[in-house]
Write an enzyme that holds these catalytic residues in place. Structure first.
Site, PDB file in Angstrom:
ATOM      1  N   LYS A 172       0.888  -1.164   0.000  1.00  0.00           N
ATOM      2  CA  LYS A 172       0.000   0.000   0.000  1.00  0.00           C
ATOM      3  C   LYS A 172       0.926   1.215   0.000  1.00  0.00           C
ATOM      4  O   LYS A 172       1.542   1.561   0.998  1.00  0.00           O
ATOM      5  CB  LYS A 172      -0.897  -0.025   1.237  1.00  0.00           C
ATOM      6  CG  LYS A 172      -1.969   1.064   1.263  1.00  0.00           C
ATOM      7  CD  LYS A 172      -1.541   2.223   2.115  1.00  0.00           C
ATOM      8  CE  LYS A 172      -2.640   3.278   2.230  1.00  0.00           C
ATOM      9  NZ  LYS A 172      -2.123   4.522   2.867  1.00  0.00           N
ATOM     10  N   GLY A 232       4.367   3.521  11.297  1.00  0.00           N
ATOM     11  CA  GLY A 232       3.645   4.786  11.329  1.00  0.00           C
ATOM     12  C   GLY A 232       3.196   5.123  12.735  1.00  0.00           C
ATOM     13  O   GLY A 232       3.834   4.739  13.723  1.00  0.00           O
ATOM     14  N   SER A 233       2.082   5.819  12.841  1.00  0.00           N
ATOM     15  CA  SER A 233       1.598   6.291  14.134  1.00  0.00           C
ATOM     16  C   SER A 233       0.954   5.175  14.946  1.00  0.00           C
ATOM     17  O   SER A 233       0.536   4.147  14.404  1.00  0.00           O
ATOM     18  CB  SER A 233       0.568   7.404  13.930  1.00  0.00           C
ATOM     19  OG  SER A 233      -0.621   6.878  13.345  1.00  0.00           O
ATOM     20  N   GLY A 236      -2.739   4.831  13.819  1.00  0.00           N
ATOM     21  CA  GLY A 236      -2.871   4.073  12.578  1.00  0.00           C
ATOM     22  C   GLY A 236      -2.568   2.604  12.765  1.00  0.00           C
ATOM     23  O   GLY A 236      -3.290   1.736  12.251  1.00  0.00           O
ATOM     24  N   GLU A 256       5.111  -1.095  13.824  1.00  0.00           N
ATOM     25  CA  GLU A 256       6.078  -0.249  14.519  1.00  0.00           C
ATOM     26  C   GLU A 256       5.459   1.133  14.612  1.00  0.00           C
ATOM     27  O   GLU A 256       5.083   1.720  13.590  1.00  0.00           O
ATOM     28  CB  GLU A 256       7.402  -0.195  13.754  1.00  0.00           C
ATOM     29  CG  GLU A 256       8.449   0.649  14.453  1.00  0.00           C
ATOM     30  CD  GLU A 256       9.433   1.289  13.510  1.00  0.00           C
ATOM     31  OE1 GLU A 256       9.721   2.490  13.674  1.00  0.00           O
ATOM     32  OE2 GLU A 256       9.910   0.588  12.587  1.00  0.00           O
ATOM     33  N   CYS A 293      12.290   7.333  13.754  1.00  0.00           N
ATOM     34  CA  CYS A 293      11.620   6.611  14.840  1.00  0.00           C
ATOM     35  C   CYS A 293      12.496   6.459  16.068  1.00  0.00           C
ATOM     36  O   CYS A 293      12.000   6.087  17.133  1.00  0.00           O
ATOM     37  CB  CYS A 293      11.154   5.244  14.347  1.00  0.00           C
ATOM     38  SG  CYS A 293      12.409   4.326  13.427  1.00  0.00           S
ATOM     39  N   GLU A 388       4.813  10.494  22.426  1.00  0.00           N
ATOM     40  CA  GLU A 388       5.739  10.929  21.388  1.00  0.00           C
ATOM     41  C   GLU A 388       5.366  12.297  20.832  1.00  0.00           C
ATOM     42  O   GLU A 388       4.195  12.621  20.654  1.00  0.00           O
ATOM     43  CB  GLU A 388       5.747   9.911  20.242  1.00  0.00           C
ATOM     44  CG  GLU A 388       6.699  10.280  19.104  1.00  0.00           C
ATOM     45  CD  GLU A 388       6.577   9.336  17.928  1.00  0.00           C
ATOM     46  OE1 GLU A 388       7.612   8.983  17.335  1.00  0.00           O
ATOM     47  OE2 GLU A 388       5.442   8.957  17.579  1.00  0.00           O
TER      48      GLU A 388
END
Length: 526
Positions: A172, A232-233, A236, A256, A293, A388
């Site tokens: 994706k 990503g977040s 998400g 992650e 990250c 974060e």
């Protein structure tokens, strides 16, 4: 009456100028279905092929990506605002990952083959012949990441490890760098064709605009998809976990997500080299505009005059930085919202930078580096401070004593990394040992006297951690062991030689290490 569905068009943005790139068309629901269904057909079609063929595919993909040359560097830099040298290094890392997995597949030990021979004379019951190994789970959906357009996206670590395991991949694409994804996807597809694999061994789907979320949701729900890789977040990632868990047949998601990467600096370290440590932490926290990250977001110290000078070093280093180009308007908007939330919390002081950067249309998408300060007592009473802040900012948390410094480790949420700075003479001290023991429980990688930015792609690397940094702390998104995510163990009992996978046969044509009756052996090549 007939209805014509208009294509969902979208474009990436050059964050250095604020101008949009060329238009792309997002994949339709029918195209998502076709890609996932074809990936399952490809999975079944390749089941009899030797694993070494996949190694050839990975090597071919590495060569094809390397052959893209300066066009790939320029395109990725234009779509992300990341400097060309950083993109060039990421390209080299992507190529290295592909070749590393090719070597791993050829070595063969990754299948973790174990053979326990039968014992017909055992009493009271005979012992059966048991042979165990890892096998691929099936097609994998990979979600591209915004901050690493190469190493964590179309042909990044998730794709490389899944292909190595024998799992077809459906990517994706990330809407922020569609042209980069298209270039890389074409290169990988050429490698697929060159090595004689079915075209659906690898598919990349454009996703953006009104179809951005839908493409990902349709992939995760599709019955042919058997696993998901996401970077990503936290929001998400956990949304995908919920989708995958709600399926009639739940599948694993390896996400992650957000990480604060806490740093603990002892009084001895500050006394020995406070200025040097401060300069290194400031550079690490703002590297790539803080959009990695592993950037350190929390810095824990013990109150003292020397600590005040250490903080002054951080203020000077971060305060002189100009606004930094960020990945996209969405990322910059999220950074400033989070920064305002932190700065607006009681007992938090903004020491350097500002909570907003004026950005006009057609201007760079930039965020201002910032340094904030609070006390451990405030940090304890305001849980939001432990979340974060994705961008070039760090929060200094001041403790009253060494005991409080150790106690602070229990307040930190799960992170990819945790760092301890201590003086050489302190390595055997109770403080250093206590920090190490407590911090290791909440991170995936513990760093001593160094910054967390910079991830080695190697067998010993762990790139994961307890929630919220990852939903699966038992895995790694980087290194040799990341291949395990796309496999499951199967035991073959009393299975004839001709029906066994090659890795479990006595006359093994593959030169691999395996365990036989409790002894690690290396079969002789035929």
């Amino acid at each position: 009456m007939s209805f014509v569905t208009q294509p969902a068009r979208f474009a990436g943005i050059d964050p250095a100028t604020g101008t949009p790139g060329r238009s792309f068309v997002a994949a339709t629901a029918a195209e998502v279905d076709r890609a996932a269904s074809s990936a399952w057909e490809a999975f079944m079609a390749i089941s009899g092929r030797p694993s070494t063929d996949r190694a050839d595919l990975l090597d071919a993909a590495a060569a094809a990506i390397g052959g893209l040359g300066d066009e790939l560097i320029a395109t990725a830099s234009r779509e992300t605002g990341l400097p060309a040298p950083r993109i060039a290094g990421e390209r080299d890392r992507t190529i290295h990952q592909l070749r590393m997995f090719a070597e791993l597949v050829r070595a063969g030990s990754w299948v973790e083959a174990i053979i326990d021979h039968a014992n017909a004379s055992r009493t009271p019951l005979p012992k059966p012949d048991l042979r165990r190994m890892l096998i691929p789970i099936g097609p994998v959906a990979v979600f591209g990441a915004s901050n690493f357009p190469l190493a964590y996206s179309t042909a990044g670590g998730d794709t490389a490890s899944a292909l190595a395991a024998g799992c077809p991949v459906v990517v994706k694409g990330h809407p922020s760098h569609p042209a980069t994804g298209e270039l890389v996807a074409r290169a990988v597809s050429k490698a697929v064709a060159k090595t004689g694999f079915p075209p659906a061994m690898f598919t990349s789907l454009a996703a953006g605009g009104d179809r951005d979320l839908a493409v990902g949701q349709e992939l995760v729900r599709h019955p042919s998809i058997r696993g998901v890789g996401f970077t990503g977040s936290t929001t998400g990632g956990m949304a995908l976990v919920a989708l995958a868990s709600a399926r009639p047949d739940p599948i694993p998601v390896f996400a992650e997500m957000g990480s604060t990467n806490p740093v603990f600096v002892t009084p001895g370290a500050i006394a020995a080299d406070g200025a040097g440590i401060g300069q290194k932490l400031a550079a690490s926290a703002t590297a790539s505009a803080g959009q990695m990250c592993t950037c350190p977001g929390l810095i824990f110290v013990v109150k003292s005059e020397a600590t005040e000078r250490f903080i002054e070093t951080l203020v000077a280093a971060i305060g002189k930085l100009q606004p930094m180009v960020m990945l996209s308007p969405k990322v910059r908007g999220g950074y400033e919202r989070r920064l305002r939330e932190i700065a607006g919390t009681n007992d938090v002081a903004l020491l350097a930078g500002s909570t907003s950067t004026l950005v006009s249309e057609g201007q760079p998408v930039a965020g201002t580096p910032a340094l904030l300060r609070t006390t451990l007592d405030a940090f304890r009473h305001h849980p939001n401070l432990g979340e974060e802040c994705f961008g070039p900012a760090a929060l200094v948390v001041e403790c009253q004593s060494e005991q409080e410094l150790v106690e602070a480790t229990s307040l930190v949420r799960g992170s990819l990394t945790g760092s301890i700075w201590f003086a050489p003479a302190e390595s055997a001290s109770g403080l250093a040992k206590d920090l190490r023991a407590h911090l290791a429980r909440g991170v995936g990688r513990l760093i001593c006297n160094g910054v967390p930015t910079g991830v080695e792609v190697t067998g010993a690397m762990v790139h994961s951690g307890p929630y919220p940094s990852c939903n699966r702390p038992d895995s790694s998104a980087v290194g040799h062991t990341s291949i395990r995510r796309w496999c499951r163990p199967v035991c073959f009992q009393n299975t004839p030689e001709e029906l066994l996978p090659l890795e479990l046969r006595e006359s093994n044509p593959l030169r691999i290490f395996r365990v036989v009756d409790g002894v690690r052996v290396e079969p002789i090549s035929s």
